[in-house]
Design a protein around this motif. Structure first.
Motif, PDB file in Angstrom:
ATOM      1  N   SER A  15     -20.612  -4.249 -88.021  1.00 43.64           N
ATOM      2  CA  SER A  15     -20.387  -4.081 -86.792  1.00 43.64           C
ATOM      3  C   SER A  15     -21.111  -2.316 -86.705  1.00 43.64           C
ATOM      4  O   SER A  15     -21.967  -2.358 -85.490  1.00 43.64           O
ATOM      5  CB  SER A  15     -19.343  -4.504 -85.822  1.00 43.64           C
ATOM      6  OG  SER A  15     -19.260  -5.605 -86.576  1.00 43.64           O
ATOM      7  N   THR A  16     -20.647  -1.037 -86.859  1.00 42.64           N
ATOM      8  CA  THR A  16     -20.182  -0.045 -87.117  1.00 42.64           C
ATOM      9  C   THR A  16     -21.806   0.421 -87.854  1.00 42.64           C
ATOM     10  O   THR A  16     -22.656   0.943 -86.295  1.00 42.64           O
ATOM     11  CB  THR A  16     -19.674   0.956 -88.233  1.00 42.64           C
ATOM     12  OG1 THR A  16     -17.375   0.350 -87.382  1.00 42.64           O
ATOM     13  CG2 THR A  16     -19.248   2.421 -87.372  1.00 42.64           C
ATOM     14  N   GLY A  33     -16.894  -1.478 -83.965  1.00 40.73           N
ATOM     15  CA  GLY A  33     -16.743  -1.817 -85.720  1.00 40.73           C
ATOM     16  C   GLY A  33     -15.035  -2.329 -85.366  1.00 40.73           C
ATOM     17  O   GLY A  33     -15.583  -3.359 -86.204  1.00 40.73           O
TER      18      GLY A  33
END
Length: 155
Positions: A15-16, A33
């Motif tokens: 996600s980051t 994130g």
């Protein structure tokens, strides 16, 4: 337990990384994130208690979308900054891979099982986001009407 922890850490990293591609910077990148990690935690917990994939994916998508909407209101950033990275753990990449493997190898049972689960996951994500965005729309509309109803100078 260890596998779940690894999944949460990988979800945070993915996600980051998606946030970096999406050009999110600073603390918003960490929050993006964190959204992915929290969505994975919700998905893991719900999948332990709810046997139907569609239901736990809908609830996880609702969580991811609500998380994004909440952070968007707090940080005054667009909600897509937080929603898109938060949904990364829900994307059924493994199911799609095994569906295509079944199709290429001519394994009808592998294709049908994973294809059905893949479609249920995608449908669950869609339903969860539609529900969450509809709820957020009505909340915003209600709050806007309340602000508009307050006479000027009486705040």
């Amino acid at each position: 337990m260890v596998n779940d922890l690894i999944l949460v850490l990988v979800s945070f990293a993915a996600s980051t990384a998606f946030g970096i591609v999406f050009r999110i910077t600073g603390k918003d990148l960490l929050l993006a994130g964190l959204g992915g990690a929290l969505t994975r935690i919700v998905l893991i917990i719900l999948s332990q208690f709810i046997p139907e994939r569609f239901v736990y994916v809908v609830l996880s998508a609702l969580f991811a979308s609500a998380y994004g909407e909440l952070l968007a209101n707090i940080t005054r950033d667009p909600s897509t900054y937080f929603i898109y990275p938060a949904i990364i753990p829900l994307i059924p990449g493994d199911l799609f891979y095994y569906t295509m493997t079944g199709a290429i190898r001519g394994n009808a049972s592998l294709f049908a099982l994973n294809g059905t689960n893949c479609l249920l996951t995608l449908l669950g994500m869609s339903v969860g986001f539609v529900l969450s965005s509809t709820i957020a729309h009505y909340i915003r509309r209600t709050l806007y009407r309340r602000k508009a109803a307050v006479p000027r100078g009486k705040k």
